[in-house]
Design an enzyme around this catalytic site. Structure first.
Site, mmCIF file in Angstrom:
data_model
loop_
_atom_site.group_PDB
_atom_site.id
_atom_site.type_symbol
_atom_site.label_atom_id
_atom_site.label_comp_id
_atom_site.label_asym_id
_atom_site.label_seq_id
_atom_site.Cartn_x
_atom_site.Cartn_y
_atom_site.Cartn_z
ATOM 1 N N GLY A 12 9.294 15.498 -18.415
ATOM 2 C CA GLY A 12 8.719 14.159 -18.492
ATOM 3 C C GLY A 12 9.188 13.301 -17.325
ATOM 4 O O GLY A 12 10.342 13.385 -16.921
ATOM 5 N N GLY A 115 15.614 17.648 -16.854
ATOM 6 C CA GLY A 115 16.501 17.486 -18.001
ATOM 7 C C GLY A 115 17.087 18.811 -18.462
ATOM 8 O O GLY A 115 17.140 19.782 -17.702
ATOM 9 N N ASP A 116 17.521 18.840 -19.719
ATOM 10 C CA ASP A 116 18.255 20.012 -20.212
ATOM 11 C C ASP A 116 17.434 21.293 -20.160
ATOM 12 O O ASP A 116 17.953 22.351 -19.783
ATOM 13 C CB ASP A 116 18.803 19.747 -21.621
ATOM 14 N N THR A 118 14.867 21.998 -18.136
ATOM 15 C CA THR A 118 14.679 22.354 -16.725
ATOM 16 C C THR A 118 15.935 23.026 -16.180
ATOM 17 O O THR A 118 15.858 24.034 -15.464
ATOM 18 C CB THR A 118 14.382 21.078 -15.901
ATOM 19 N N ILE A 139 15.216 10.075 -19.251
ATOM 20 C CA ILE A 139 15.501 8.721 -19.741
ATOM 21 C C ILE A 139 16.425 8.785 -20.954
ATOM 22 O O ILE A 139 17.126 7.836 -21.257
ATOM 23 C CB ILE A 139 14.230 7.912 -20.074
ATOM 24 N N ASP A 140 16.439 9.931 -21.646
ATOM 25 C CA ASP A 140 17.245 10.045 -22.877
ATOM 26 C C ASP A 140 18.745 10.113 -22.599
ATOM 27 O O ASP A 140 19.546 9.933 -23.510
ATOM 28 C CB ASP A 140 16.839 11.294 -23.675
ATOM 29 N N ARG A 175 10.390 -13.208 -38.673
ATOM 30 C CA ARG A 175 10.045 -11.816 -38.949
ATOM 31 C C ARG A 175 11.175 -10.861 -38.573
ATOM 32 O O ARG A 175 12.052 -11.203 -37.781
ATOM 33 C CB ARG A 175 8.829 -11.407 -38.108
ATOM 34 N N ARG A 184 15.019 11.571 -28.348
ATOM 35 C CA ARG A 184 14.714 12.607 -29.349
ATOM 36 C C ARG A 184 15.956 13.014 -30.132
ATOM 37 O O ARG A 184 15.962 13.035 -31.345
ATOM 38 C CB ARG A 184 14.183 13.877 -28.681
ATOM 39 N N ARG A 281 7.339 -6.221 -38.365
ATOM 40 C CA ARG A 281 6.366 -5.648 -37.422
ATOM 41 C C ARG A 281 7.066 -4.620 -36.545
ATOM 42 O O ARG A 281 8.238 -4.803 -36.195
ATOM 43 C CB ARG A 281 5.809 -6.741 -36.496
HETATM 44 O O1 F6P Z 1 12.747 13.743 -23.015
HETATM 45 C C1 F6P Z 1 12.265 12.551 -22.548
HETATM 46 C C2 F6P Z 1 11.157 12.035 -23.417
HETATM 47 O O2 F6P Z 1 10.767 10.820 -22.860
HETATM 48 C C3 F6P Z 1 11.528 11.906 -24.899
HETATM 49 O O3 F6P Z 1 12.276 10.784 -25.180
HETATM 50 C C4 F6P Z 1 10.187 11.946 -25.558
HETATM 51 O O4 F6P Z 1 10.259 12.360 -26.894
HETATM 52 C C5 F6P Z 1 9.469 12.926 -24.738
HETATM 53 O O5 F6P Z 1 10.030 12.878 -23.442
HETATM 54 C C6 F6P Z 1 7.984 12.719 -24.674
HETATM 55 O O6 F6P Z 1 7.442 13.729 -23.909
HETATM 56 P P1 F6P Z 1 5.906 13.884 -23.520
HETATM 57 O O7 F6P Z 1 5.740 13.348 -22.141
HETATM 58 O O8 F6P Z 1 5.701 15.358 -23.509
HETATM 59 O O9 F6P Z 1 5.088 13.178 -24.534
#
Ligand code: F6P
Length: 378
Positions: A12, A115-116, A118, A139-140, A175, A184, A281
């Site tokens: 991603g 990321g992990d 890759t 980003i995680d 609210r 994730r 909301r």
């Molecule tokens: O791993 C990074 C991430 O942004 C996650 O937080 C998210 O669940 C996922 O990628 C979404 O991936 P995709 O681009 O496949 O929808």
């Protein structure tokens, strides 16, 4: 002597991909090394599609640009690649095709930005004899062995701005505003943005939540005249004894994360409305966290990672990941990054033997959140 290198961006996208690419290209040019980019990550490696990257072409003027100038692929485990044969879905190990491509074009080193998952494939290619240097992206912020991944700071900053904006509308209309952010398996974005934005509750995957505890926090605020509350929820947060909220199954092939998460924030919003009587909301921040220009911090971090990766290539230190440890640039073996997940082509993330970096209960962010009264749902 290193003469020719290639970069691939995989998984991603995040803000900072291009800044890393620029850092590698500029350092390479200063040492008379030719730089190339595979198109769409491991897919490009498999299809042998690459372009020249130098300061006279698309690699110029990219520092502040979001996305990736060489694309990225989210569904490409080339060790178990999804294909159709006679109308049937089959999974094939095509990694030897990639190895052959690298050898044929005489690339001395491949930089894997990702990321992990890759970096798991990157380590598997090292086992097959390729010279690889990884750069930790997501980003995680959950890549093992590093304090921070590039792209994370921008995501936190986008989430913080969203919390600021939700604050004023929450206060006006009395609210509960729930903000669902990405994450994730790790709650870094939720936790850090909750502290930065002054949220009241933060629910993260590492702490299965009791919704009653969150409701109690909100009710205590009502008792002192605060008829609004801000709740930040990681997409991977789930209740004690319950399950994560999912949206779709994605068939991206074996060895890629197949479940699309969604609904965690909405679930929390509905339950809090019932328990507190306040209107609630939910806002899902989604891909806003990944797009657009990187923060100054991410531009610098990405440039540092890119230039360090090229330095390591010049020193011929392969099979490693560039990392930041206690504020200092460093590197660790990819073997350490994948932990016990040594099987070639095996999925990384969400498995018992994977080595993702989740929030631990002794982390300063957890302690700080608790000290200032942010409810973590426990
Ligand atoms: O791993 C990074 C991430 O942004 C996650 O937080 C998210 O669940 C996922 O990628 C979404 O991936 P995709 O681009 O496949 O929808």
């Amino acid at each position: 002597m290193i003469k020719k290198v290639a970069i691939l961006a995989n998984g991603g996208d995040v803000s900072g991909f291009n800044a890393v690419i620029r850092g590698i290209v500029k350092t390479a040019e200063n040492h008379n090394v030719e730089c190339y980019g595979f198109i769409e990550g491991y897919k490009g490696l498999l299809n042998n599609e690459f372009i020249r990257l130098d300061k006279t072409n698309i690699a110029s003027g990219i520092l502040a640009k979001g996305g990736s100038i060489i694309g990225s692929s989210t569904n490409a485990n080339v060790f178990k690649y999804k294909q159709e044969e006679n109308g049937q879905v089959v999974y094939k190990d095509l990694s030897d095709v990639c190895v052959e491509n690298v050898r044929k074009d005489e690339f001395d080193c491949i930089f894997t930005l990702g990321g992990d998952s890759t970096q798991k494939s990157a380590r598997d290619f090292c086992v097959k004899g390729l010279n690889i240097i990884g750069v930790p992206k997501t980003i995680d912020n959950d890549v093992a062995c590093t304090d921070i991944t590039f792209g994370y700071n921008t995501a936190v900053s986008v989430a913080t701005e969203a919390i600021d904006r939700l604050h004023t509308t929450a206060e006006t209309h009395h609210r509960i505003m729930v903000l669902e952010v990405m994450g994730r398996e790790a709650g870094w974005i939720a936790l850090e943005s909750a502290i930065a934005g002054g949220a009241d509750v933060a629910l993260i995957p590492e702490i299965p939540y009791d919704i009653e505890k969150a409701a109690e926090k909100i009710k205590r605020r009502q008792e002192i005249g605060k008829n609004f509350s801000i709740v930040v929820v990681s997409e991977g947060a789930f209740p004690k004894g319950g399950n994560i909220s999912t949206k779709n199954e994605r068939d991206g092939g074996e060895g890629v994360i197949n479940v699309q998460l969604g609904g965690a924030g909405e679930k929390v919003a509905k339950e809090l409305e019932k328990l507190t009587g306040l209107t609630s909301r939910c806002t899902v921040l989604g891909y806003m966290q990944r797009g657009g220009t990187p923060t100054a911090y991410d531009r610098v971090l990405s440039t540092k990672y890119g230039s360090k990766a090229m330095e390591l290539a010049l020193e011929e230190k392969f099979g490693v990941l560039t990392v930041l440890k206690n504020g200092k640039l460093d590197y660790v073996p990819l073997e350490e990054v994948v932990g016990d997940n040594k099987e070639l082509g095996a999925v990384q993330g969400g498995t018992t033997n994977s080595n993702v970096r989740v929030v631990t209960m002794d982390d300063d962010l957890v302690k700080t959140a608790r000290n200032i009264g942010i409810c973590l749902g426990d």
